[in-house]
Motif scaffolding. Structure first.
Motif, PDB file in Angstrom:
ATOM      1  N   THR A  10      17.047 -35.007   6.933  1.00 26.48           N
ATOM      2  CA  THR A  10      17.993 -33.978   6.491  1.00 26.48           C
ATOM      3  C   THR A  10      17.216 -32.777   5.951  1.00 26.48           C
ATOM      4  N   GLN A  15      11.292 -25.933   4.605  1.00 25.97           N
ATOM      5  CA  GLN A  15       9.828 -25.904   4.538  1.00 25.97           C
ATOM      6  C   GLN A  15       9.199 -27.261   4.763  1.00 25.97           C
ATOM      7  N   LEU A  39      19.548 -33.389  10.558  1.00 27.99           N
ATOM      8  CA  LEU A  39      20.767 -32.882   9.913  1.00 27.99           C
ATOM      9  C   LEU A  39      20.479 -31.582   9.167  1.00 27.99           C
ATOM     10  N   GLY A  86      16.815 -32.637   2.502  1.00 24.66           N
ATOM     11  CA  GLY A  86      17.647 -31.468   2.231  1.00 24.66           C
ATOM     12  C   GLY A  86      18.362 -31.581   0.904  1.00 24.66           C
ATOM     13  N   GLY A 128      14.576 -34.935  -1.657  1.00 23.15           N
ATOM     14  CA  GLY A 128      15.279 -33.793  -2.252  1.00 23.15           C
ATOM     15  C   GLY A 128      15.540 -34.011  -3.739  1.00 23.15           C
ATOM     16  N   ASN A 129      15.265 -33.002  -4.527  1.00 28.99           N
ATOM     17  CA  ASN A 129      15.372 -33.127  -5.990  1.00 28.99           C
ATOM     18  C   ASN A 129      16.780 -32.894  -6.536  1.00 28.99           C
ATOM     19  N   LEU A 156       4.063 -38.182  -3.960  1.00 26.62           N
ATOM     20  CA  LEU A 156       3.317 -36.933  -4.114  1.00 26.62           C
ATOM     21  C   LEU A 156       2.630 -36.909  -5.482  1.00 26.62           C
ATOM     22  N   SER A 235       5.483 -26.747  -2.917  1.00 25.17           N
ATOM     23  CA  SER A 235       4.728 -27.719  -2.105  1.00 25.17           C
ATOM     24  C   SER A 235       5.538 -28.123  -0.883  1.00 25.17           C
TER      25      SER A 235
HETATM   26  P1  NAX Z   1      13.971 -25.701   1.626  1.00 23.67           P
HETATM   27  O1  NAX Z   1      14.952 -24.958   0.805  1.00 23.67           O
HETATM   28  O2  NAX Z   1      12.931 -24.982   2.405  1.00 23.67           O
HETATM   29  O3  NAX Z   1      14.761 -26.608   2.672  1.00 23.67           O
HETATM   30  C1  NAX Z   1      15.868 -27.380   2.313  1.00 23.67           C
HETATM   31  C2  NAX Z   1      16.770 -27.446   3.511  1.00 23.67           C
HETATM   32  O4  NAX Z   1      17.837 -28.328   3.224  1.00 23.67           O
HETATM   33  C3  NAX Z   1      17.382 -26.096   3.900  1.00 23.67           C
HETATM   34  O5  NAX Z   1      17.069 -25.807   5.250  1.00 23.67           O
HETATM   35  C4  NAX Z   1      18.868 -26.314   3.689  1.00 23.67           C
HETATM   36  O6  NAX Z   1      19.661 -25.636   4.645  1.00 23.67           O
HETATM   37  C5  NAX Z   1      18.973 -27.820   3.861  1.00 23.67           C
HETATM   38  N1  NAX Z   1      20.189 -28.397   3.273  1.00 23.67           N
HETATM   39  C6  NAX Z   1      20.855 -28.029   2.151  1.00 23.67           C
HETATM   40  N2  NAX Z   1      21.954 -28.765   1.989  1.00 23.67           N
HETATM   41  C7  NAX Z   1      21.984 -29.638   3.010  1.00 23.67           C
HETATM   42  C8  NAX Z   1      22.896 -30.662   3.396  1.00 23.67           C
HETATM   43  N3  NAX Z   1      23.995 -30.910   2.696  1.00 23.67           N
HETATM   44  N4  NAX Z   1      22.622 -31.374   4.513  1.00 23.67           N
HETATM   45  C9  NAX Z   1      21.525 -31.100   5.248  1.00 23.67           C
HETATM   46  N5  NAX Z   1      20.644 -30.141   4.945  1.00 23.67           N
HETATM   47  C10 NAX Z   1      20.864 -29.425   3.830  1.00 23.67           C
HETATM   48  O7  NAX Z   1      13.322 -26.771   0.646  1.00 23.67           O
HETATM   49  P2  NAX Z   1      11.994 -27.646   0.830  1.00 23.67           P
HETATM   50  O8  NAX Z   1      10.848 -26.897   0.283  1.00 23.67           O
HETATM   51  O9  NAX Z   1      11.926 -28.158   2.220  1.00 23.67           O
HETATM   52  O10 NAX Z   1      12.298 -28.821  -0.204  1.00 23.67           O
HETATM   53  C11 NAX Z   1      13.339 -29.761   0.008  1.00 23.67           C
HETATM   54  C12 NAX Z   1      13.596 -30.580  -1.240  1.00 23.67           C
HETATM   55  O11 NAX Z   1      12.445 -31.332  -1.599  1.00 23.67           O
HETATM   56  C13 NAX Z   1      13.942 -29.743  -2.474  1.00 23.67           C
HETATM   57  O12 NAX Z   1      15.040 -30.372  -3.130  1.00 23.67           O
HETATM   58  C14 NAX Z   1      12.702 -29.852  -3.325  1.00 23.67           C
HETATM   59  O13 NAX Z   1      12.989 -29.686  -4.686  1.00 23.67           O
HETATM   60  C15 NAX Z   1      12.252 -31.236  -2.994  1.00 23.67           C
HETATM   61  N6  NAX Z   1      10.847 -31.579  -3.307  1.00 23.67           N
HETATM   62  C16 NAX Z   1      10.599 -32.843  -3.722  1.00 23.67           C
HETATM   63  C17 NAX Z   1       9.333 -33.290  -4.002  1.00 23.67           C
HETATM   64  C18 NAX Z   1       9.080 -34.680  -4.441  1.00 23.67           C
HETATM   65  O14 NAX Z   1       7.932 -35.017  -4.705  1.00 23.67           O
HETATM   66  N7  NAX Z   1      10.073 -35.563  -4.570  1.00 23.67           N
HETATM   67  C19 NAX Z   1       8.182 -32.356  -3.895  1.00 23.67           C
HETATM   68  C20 NAX Z   1       8.439 -31.185  -3.013  1.00 23.67           C
HETATM   69  C21 NAX Z   1       9.804 -30.582  -3.116  1.00 23.67           C
HETATM   70  O15 NAX Z   1       9.839 -29.715  -4.220  1.00 23.67           O
END
Ligand code: NAX
Length: 323
Positions: A10, A15, A39, A86, A128-129, A156, A235
């Motif tokens: 998802t 990124q 997704l 996501g 996702g956080n 991580l 990251s």
């Molecule tokens: P991005 O904002 O680049 O990408 C997130 C994507 O999710 C977007 O393309 C958005 O359209 C999509 N999205 C939003 N709602 C959605 C839904 N209901 N269904 C499907 N897709 C959906 O973020 P990115 O840098 O890729 O980071 C993703 C998540 O990872 C963030 O929540 C971030 O905080 C979290 N992280 C978690 C880490 C961990 O160690 N657990 C570290 C890295 C990162 O910060």
């Protein structure tokens, strides 16, 4: 097996997705054909189509198919692996509570969709956080899937902790074993060095307590912010790498402790039911929390503080009716 492994991702146009998808398609989970089910939210689908064009242009031998869409029920149909990346990012002025509520809706829906559509053997990993609590929400909304199939990412933090220790002691990361992150994936996470071995000797005996308290733990805990400051973006490749490491080991087994956020069974006094990080090992696709570890008072205190954060988040999402 030559039957493709069905893997859902998802937030695939984000990124982390941009790094994750190519590694998955290149065989990072194992030498087995893979079918990607991606997704995204509707507005991001055109951009995701561009990513799929690039996947095509790699001619990956193991990539058996790619499907994209905005309907979780269709995308999760028959998947054995689900990487929930996501999420709604924290925007200016949003606190953790706002974030919990915005993301809660995503993870209740995805939990239900997994419950009704995924394969019987599905393994779900939330990146996702706020990852631990999002996993708790998805798990609570998927009553037919065993709880232990819901994990959250603290790998991580684990990998960051490993490299920082290796640098301090001037050894390769391969010299380090029995390292583990405890608690929540936030700045309260606790990397325990008192049970870690470096070159066959205790890690804690090779560094002093002041370094652990004042440098090591804060460096690991604030690494995400340091990356944002340096790169102007959070990251991504390292988060994708950790997501793969976690799922690879869950599927294929471990030879050392790894850090996995899993539903607590009450081990080490961690409140039952919350999704918290523990040292784990994996055999035959099933993880176990490492038992019999001795924790000193400093470790117990740090773990309790991080568990208190998780309890706070659990109480908030309970109040919001998400679990
Ligand atoms: P991005 O904002 O680049 O990408 C997130 C994507 O999710 C977007 O393309 C958005 O359209 C999509 N999205 C939003 N709602 C959605 C839904 N209901 N269904 C499907 N897709 C959906 O973020 P990115 O840098 O890729 O980071 C993703 C998540 O990872 C963030 O929540 C971030 O905080 C979290 N992280 C978690 C880490 C961990 O160690 N657990 C570290 C890295 C990162 O910060």
């Amino acid at each position: 097996s030559t039957t493709p492994l069905k893997v859902a991702v998802t937030g695939a146009a984000g990124q982390i997705g941009y790094s994750l998808l190519f590694r998955l398609a290149a065989g990072a989970l194992g030498d087995r054909p893979i079918e990607l089910r991606l997704l995204e939210i509707e507005p991001a689908l055109p951009s995701l189509e561009g990513v799929v064009m690039e996947l095509d242009d790699c001619a990956f031998p193991l990539l058996a198919g790619v499907e994209i869409g905005a309907d979780p029920a269709a995308i999760f149909s028959g998947v054995s692996v689900a990487m929930l990346v996501g999420a709604m990012p924290r925007k200016e002025g949003m606190d953790r509570a706002d974030l919990l509520s915005a993301n809660g809706k995503i993870f209740t829906g995805q939990g239900k969709a997994l419950n009704d559509n995924a394969a019987d053997d599905v393994k779900v990993l939330v990146t996702g956080n706020p990852a631990n609590t999002n996993a708790l929400i998805a798990m609570s909304n998927a009553p037919d899937i065993p709880n232990e199939r819901f994990n959250a990412l603290t790998r991580l933090d684990h990998n960051r902790a490993k490299t920082q220790l290796a640098k301090k002691l001037g050894v390769p990361v391969t010299e380090i074993s029995q390292l583990a992150i405890w608690g929540n994936h936030d700045d309260s996470m606790y990397p325990d060095l008192f049970n870690t071995m470096v070159g066959g000797k205790s890690a804690a005996e090779q560094v002093d307590q002041a370094w652990i308290t004042d440098e090591y733990i804060p460096t690991v805990a604030t690494r995400g912010g340091a990356i944002i400051k340096a790169r102007g973006a959070s990251s991504a490749a390292s988060a994708a790498n950790a997501t793969i490491d976690h799922m690879h080991d869950w599927l294929n087994g471990t030879s050392d402790w790894v850090s996995m956020s899993v539903p607590s069974d009450g081990s080490y006094g961690v409140t039952e039911g919350i999704v918290s990080s523990f040292p784990c090992t994996v055999t035959d696709g099933q993880y176990e929390i490492v038992q019999g570890i001795e924790l000193n008072d400093f470790s117990k205190e740090r773990i309790a503080a991080s568990v208190a954060r998780l309890e706070g988040e659990r109480d908030q999402v309970k109040q919001l009716g998400l679990i």
